[in-house]
Design a protein around this motif. Structure first.
Motif, PDB file in Angstrom:
ATOM      1  N   ALA A 243      37.761-130.394  41.525  1.00 39.71           N
ATOM      2  CA  ALA A 243      37.059-129.217  41.016  1.00 39.71           C
ATOM      3  C   ALA A 243      35.997-128.782  42.023  1.00 39.71           C
ATOM      4  N   HIS A 244      35.800-127.479  42.141  1.00 41.15           N
ATOM      5  CA  HIS A 244      34.803-126.965  43.079  1.00 41.15           C
ATOM      6  C   HIS A 244      34.567-125.488  42.782  1.00 41.15           C
ATOM      7  N   THR A 245      33.604-124.915  43.467  1.00 37.46           N
ATOM      8  CA  THR A 245      33.389-123.472  43.403  1.00 37.46           C
ATOM      9  C   THR A 245      34.062-122.836  44.604  1.00 37.46           C
ATOM     10  N   ALA A 246      35.077-122.052  44.333  1.00 39.00           N
ATOM     11  CA  ALA A 246      35.839-121.411  45.404  1.00 39.00           C
ATOM     12  C   ALA A 246      35.126-120.156  45.882  1.00 39.00           C
ATOM     13  N   THR A 247      35.170-119.921  47.185  1.00 37.81           N
ATOM     14  CA  THR A 247      34.620-118.714  47.796  1.00 37.81           C
ATOM     15  C   THR A 247      35.754-117.931  48.418  1.00 37.81           C
ATOM     16  N   VAL A 248      35.948-116.700  47.943  1.00 42.84           N
ATOM     17  CA  VAL A 248      37.086-115.884  48.373  1.00 42.84           C
ATOM     18  C   VAL A 248      36.567-114.535  48.864  1.00 42.84           C
ATOM     19  N   PRO A 249      36.824-114.172  50.118  1.00 47.10           N
ATOM     20  CA  PRO A 249      36.436-112.840  50.597  1.00 47.10           C
ATOM     21  C   PRO A 249      37.224-111.757  49.847  1.00 47.10           C
ATOM     22  N   LEU A 250      36.513-110.787  49.303  1.00 44.04           N
ATOM     23  CA  LEU A 250      37.178-109.706  48.569  1.00 44.04           C
ATOM     24  C   LEU A 250      37.592-108.625  49.574  1.00 44.04           C
ATOM     25  N   ALA A 251      38.584-108.944  50.395  1.00 46.07           N
ATOM     26  CA  ALA A 251      39.023-108.050  51.470  1.00 46.07           C
ATOM     27  C   ALA A 251      40.087-107.089  50.955  1.00 46.07           C
ATOM     28  N   VAL A 252      39.684-106.207  50.051  1.00 47.60           N
ATOM     29  CA  VAL A 252      40.620-105.258  49.448  1.00 47.60           C
ATOM     30  C   VAL A 252      40.269-103.805  49.756  1.00 47.60           C
ATOM     31  N   GLY A 253      39.271-103.592  50.599  1.00 48.26           N
ATOM     32  CA  GLY A 253      38.912-102.228  50.963  1.00 48.26           C
ATOM     33  C   GLY A 253      37.441-101.953  50.739  1.00 48.26           C
ATOM     34  N   ARG A 254      36.991-100.853  51.312  1.00 49.87           N
ATOM     35  CA  ARG A 254      35.584-100.484  51.197  1.00 49.87           C
ATOM     36  C   ARG A 254      35.245 -99.993  49.791  1.00 49.87           C
ATOM     37  N   GLY A 255      33.975 -99.872  49.547  1.00 49.64           N
ATOM     38  CA  GLY A 255      33.516 -99.354  48.268  1.00 49.64           C
ATOM     39  C   GLY A 255      33.130-100.459  47.306  1.00 49.64           C
ATOM     40  N   ARG A 256      32.877-100.043  46.072  1.00 50.60           N
ATOM     41  CA  ARG A 256      32.470-100.990  45.031  1.00 50.60           C
ATOM     42  C   ARG A 256      33.643-101.228  44.095  1.00 50.60           C
ATOM     43  N   TRP A 257      33.793-102.475  43.694  1.00 52.49           N
ATOM     44  CA  TRP A 257      34.951-102.898  42.913  1.00 52.49           C
ATOM     45  C   TRP A 257      34.485-103.651  41.663  1.00 52.49           C
ATOM     46  N   LEU A 258      35.099-103.279  40.552  1.00 51.77           N
ATOM     47  CA  LEU A 258      34.947-104.079  39.344  1.00 51.77           C
ATOM     48  C   LEU A 258      35.993-105.185  39.416  1.00 51.77           C
ATOM     49  N   VAL A 259      35.555-106.424  39.315  1.00 54.46           N
ATOM     50  CA  VAL A 259      36.458-107.569  39.427  1.00 54.46           C
ATOM     51  C   VAL A 259      36.407-108.344  38.119  1.00 54.46           C
ATOM     52  N   GLN A 260      37.547-108.433  37.459  1.00 55.76           N
ATOM     53  CA  GLN A 260      37.661-109.191  36.211  1.00 55.76           C
ATOM     54  C   GLN A 260      38.570-110.384  36.452  1.00 55.76           C
ATOM     55  N   THR A 261      38.038-111.576  36.262  1.00 55.93           N
ATOM     56  CA  THR A 261      38.779-112.800  36.574  1.00 55.93           C
ATOM     57  C   THR A 261      38.923-113.676  35.333  1.00 55.93           C
ATOM     58  N   ILE A 262      40.002-114.448  35.339  1.00 61.60           N
ATOM     59  CA  ILE A 262      40.284-115.425  34.287  1.00 61.60           C
ATOM     60  C   ILE A 262      40.227-116.807  34.928  1.00 61.60           C
ATOM     61  N   ARG A 263      39.413-117.684  34.349  1.00 64.65           N
ATOM     62  CA  ARG A 263      39.255-119.047  34.865  1.00 64.65           C
ATOM     63  C   ARG A 263      39.380-120.033  33.709  1.00 64.65           C
ATOM     64  N   ASP A 264      39.419-121.299  34.075  1.00 62.06           N
ATOM     65  CA  ASP A 264      39.441-122.358  33.074  1.00 62.06           C
ATOM     66  C   ASP A 264      38.011-122.645  32.614  1.00 62.06           C
ATOM     67  N   GLY A 265      37.776-122.491  31.313  1.00 61.49           N
ATOM     68  CA  GLY A 265      36.469-122.792  30.754  1.00 61.49           C
ATOM     69  C   GLY A 265      36.488-124.097  29.985  1.00 61.49           C
ATOM     70  N   ALA A 266      35.345-124.445  29.400  1.00 63.25           N
ATOM     71  CA  ALA A 266      35.233-125.704  28.661  1.00 63.25           C
ATOM     72  C   ALA A 266      36.120-125.709  27.421  1.00 63.25           C
ATOM     73  N   ASP A 267      36.346-124.545  26.824  1.00 60.46           N
ATOM     74  CA  ASP A 267      37.123-124.463  25.582  1.00 60.46           C
ATOM     75  C   ASP A 267      38.377-123.604  25.746  1.00 60.46           C
ATOM     76  N   GLY A 268      38.930-123.587  26.926  1.00 62.58           N
ATOM     77  CA  GLY A 268      40.103-122.761  27.184  1.00 62.58           C
ATOM     78  C   GLY A 268      39.809-121.735  28.249  1.00 62.58           C
ATOM     79  N   LEU A 269      40.624-120.712  28.328  1.00 64.72           N
ATOM     80  CA  LEU A 269      40.442-119.683  29.339  1.00 64.72           C
ATOM     81  C   LEU A 269      39.212-118.835  29.047  1.00 64.72           C
ATOM     82  N   ALA A 270      38.532-118.413  30.128  1.00 64.01           N
ATOM     83  CA  ALA A 270      37.351-117.562  30.011  1.00 64.01           C
ATOM     84  C   ALA A 270      37.475-116.419  31.001  1.00 64.01           C
ATOM     85  N   GLN A 271      36.848-115.303  30.657  1.00 66.54           N
ATOM     86  CA  GLN A 271      36.913-114.125  31.526  1.00 66.54           C
ATOM     87  C   GLN A 271      35.525-113.747  31.996  1.00 66.54           C
ATOM     88  N   ASP A 272      35.428-113.388  33.283  1.00 69.19           N
ATOM     89  CA  ASP A 272      34.173-112.937  33.882  1.00 69.19           C
ATOM     90  C   ASP A 272      34.380-111.560  34.489  1.00 69.19           C
TER      91      ASP A 272
END
Length: 643
Positions: A578-607
């Motif tokens: 387990a670790h904190t992953a660092t990923v460059p958001l190399a998808v283009g210029r501008g501002r991006w809304l990023v919605q991610t699904i990860r494993d949480g303590a009680d199942g899947l969680a969204q940020d």
């Protein structure tokens, strides 16, 4: 007029005297230095030719040894070794074209093409390659042409033989890697479903490996592959002896039957940094153009695959399949795949009845699904399509029923005879407007450009396997999935304990792995128990406008972004702690809304967060975990990327 004559005679006499003195001196010198000259002649460099597409692109160096008449090919990139000098050559019944060759002539041309694919990493493709054709002959007059192509992302070569040399008995082709090169290899299987393991080029055990082999040298990464393999030839595998960096090309057949002239498949080396290799369409670019004139009926899409979702038991009945159709329709999944058993004796009909196809419930299911906007894909065994009579019975019947595609299984061969069968069934499925998903199959060696109705091929240790590892899952985007659509059938959430990854990683696989028919292997109940994953799957297309590697290391991590319209879908898979992953958001210029699904303590969680293009996306990853996400352009008022 008489005066110049004596001068002319004297001049000639002087010249003859000087020439004689020079000859005597040269003879004496030659006698004294004969051994040294012989040594210099023996060490004389071979004839060499180079082929490259651009200054910083990979380059091929072909050499003809003046002593043995043998050819070799080496590949470098930016002055660094990719492939060390490696032997070339082919053996036919009537000619040994691996030695005793002399150079005849060279011909160069540029290849500049555009084409549009129906599936894959990107739909619009641009091909730029430089091609060199080198012609050689033996002392007996046997001819061999070596064709080499160079592109920004790879080098490839093939042999061309005129008619009259008989069957092919093998190749002397091989790939020489530095012994310490990193190697990710899959032990050869006829169904190409071996697991990838990591070695060095020299420490890999003695044995046979799939030709989709990845190596890392100081020149970057190189994936070996084939392209344009048809029934005129035989499939290849790599043979290796532990302790060396040499991987020899071995054919599935000891004798490849040849009528007339022969052009062999391309031996391809996809090379560059890891992002270049992962995003490459080189094997497609090498393949012939589409043979399907009208491709409007070919529609990639996601599918509910019922085999692991319950189709092994109660799934092979009309009522059960209608329930699956209902679920696919409710979630706007365009296809439902009915797997093994639907055309065998079940409680719905009896195949011993000569009219059983008329009595089958499949036409009813197709009609039911059509009314709900869902297409039906059906599984069928290769043995039921291996004769002209069977194909003439099955393929028109399926087309008449309205079936959208066939999932053909158990070819399990790389022999020439099987590729001749592929040639036939590809033409006939196209004629009957049936998309194709091959299982128990060969690798997609450029087949999706030539026959765009091929939506996917298995040829992978996939979701059904119980021996997969997280390291294998993180290697596939850099090996098998580089060369064509891969039917891994991800999304099997119900297989807890049978798969090596977390729920968020399983969702991420649906993006990290590309397939023109992305078949979801979960049960409806498993999706409803994980609504965040289910809602994410509802958003996914199966055809992409672009693909980018955001982060990766074979066997450790793979994070891919695939674009559909303005939205980028993100899929990340990891092996290790387990670790904190660092990923460059190399998808283009501008501002991006990023919605991610990860494993949480009680199942899947969204940020949700707003980032600038190029910022780092940080996400907590559990052991052997991952994540899935969507990034869309942000401006005030945008609160979700979901539609």
């Amino acid at each position: 007029m008489a005066v110049p004559a004596p001068r002319t005679v004297r001049t000639v006499a002087a010249a003859l005297s000087a020439a004689l003195a020079a000859t005597l001196l040269a003879t004496a010198t030659a006698t004294a230095t004969a051994p040294a000259r012989a040594e210099r002649q023996h060490r004389r460099p071979p004839h060499t030719w180079t082929v490259t597409e651009a200054a910083h692109a990979p380059g091929a160096r072909i050499a003809l040894d003046d002593t043995t008449g043998a050819l070799s090919l080496a590949v470098s990139r930016d002055g660094r070794t990719v492939i060390e000098p490696s032997p070339l050559g082919i053996l036919a019944q009537q000619a040994d074209l691996s030695q005793g060759l002399r150079f005849l002539h060279r011909k160069d041309r540029a290849v500049d093409e555009r084409y549009r694919a129906k599936s894959g990493k990107r739909l619009d493709r641009r091909v730029r390659m430089n091609e060199t054709r080198l012609s050689f002959a033996t002392a007996a007059g046997a001819r061999l042409d070596l064709v080499v192509r160079a592109a920004a992302d790879g080098i490839a070569y093939r042999y061309v033989l005129p008619a009259g040399y008989g069957d092919v008995l093998g190749e002397t082709s091989a790939f020489n890697l530095p012994s310490d090169a990193g190697a990710w290899l899959s032990t050869y299987r006829v169904d190409n479903e071996g697991r990838f393991n990591q070695y060095t080029a020299a420490t890999a055990p003695t044995g046979e490996y799939s030709d989709q082999a990845l190596f890392a040298t100081d020149g970057g990464y190189t994936l070996l592959a084939e392209s344009d393999l048809t029934g005129t030839y035989s499939g290849a595998r790599l043979a290796h002896t532990q302790g060396t960096g040499t991987y020899r090309v071995e054919l599935a057949d000891s004798r490849v039957h040849t009528d007339g002239s022969l052009t062999t498949p391309w031996r391809a080396m996809i090379t560059g940094d890891l992002a270049t290799v992962t995003g490459s369409t080189f094997t497609d670019d090498l393949a012939p153009a589409s043979k399907v004139a009208d491709t409007s009926w070919i529609r990639p899409g996601t599918a509910l695959w019922t085999w692991l979702a319950g189709g092994r038991t109660a799934g092979q009945s009309l009522g059960a399949q209608e329930a699956y159709v209902d679920y696919a329709a409710a979630h706007h999944w365009p296809y439902e795949a009915v797997d093994s058993g639907w055309y065998f004796k079940k409680d719905e009909w009896d195949v011993t009845d000569p009219d059983w196809r008329t009595d089958s419930w499949m036409p009813q299911l197709v009609d039911y699904a059509r009314a709900k906007g869902v297409g039906i894909i059906v599984w069928i065994h290769q043995r039921d399509l291996d004769t002209p009579e069977e194909r003439a019975e099955w393929l028109p019947t399926l087309e008449r029923w309205g079936v959208k595609g066939v999932k053909i299984d158990f070819m399990n061969s790389e022999a020439q005879s099987m590729f001749q069968w592929y040639d036939t069934v590809l033409a006939q499925t196209a004629a009957h407007h049936l998309m194709v998903d091959f299982h128990g199959a060969t690798l997609p060696k450029g087949i999706q450009r030539t026959w765009p109705q091929v939506m996917s091929m298995e040829a992978v240790g996939a979701e059904e396997k119980r021996t997969n590892t997280a390291a294998h899952l993180t290697t596939l985007p850099f090996t098998r999935n580089v060369i064509g659509s891969m039917d891994f059938t991800p999304g099997g959430f119900q297989r807890v304990g049978l798969r090596p990854n977390s729920d968020a990683a399983e969702a991420g696989l649906t993006v990290a792995y590309e397939s023109g028919l992305q078949m979801f292997a979960g049960t409806p109940e498993s999706y409803d128990q994980r609504p965040l994953a289910r809602d994410f799957l509802d958003q996914e297309p199966a055809a992409w406008d672009d693909t980018r590697l955001l982060a990766g290391s074979p066997g450790q991590e793979a994070v891919l972004a695939r674009r559909s319209g303005e939205r980028w879908f993100l899929g990340g898979v990891y092996a290790g702690a387990a670790h904190t992953a660092t990923v460059p958001l190399a998808v283009g210029r501008g501002r991006w809304l990023v919605q991610t699904i990860r494993d949480g303590a009680d199942g899947l969680a969204q940020d949700s967060q707003v980032l600038h293009g190029g910022d780092d996306l940080r996400i907590d990853v559990v052991a052997d975990g991952g994540f899935a996400g969507i990034a869309c352009p942000w401006h005030p008022g945008v609160t979700t990327c979901y539609r």
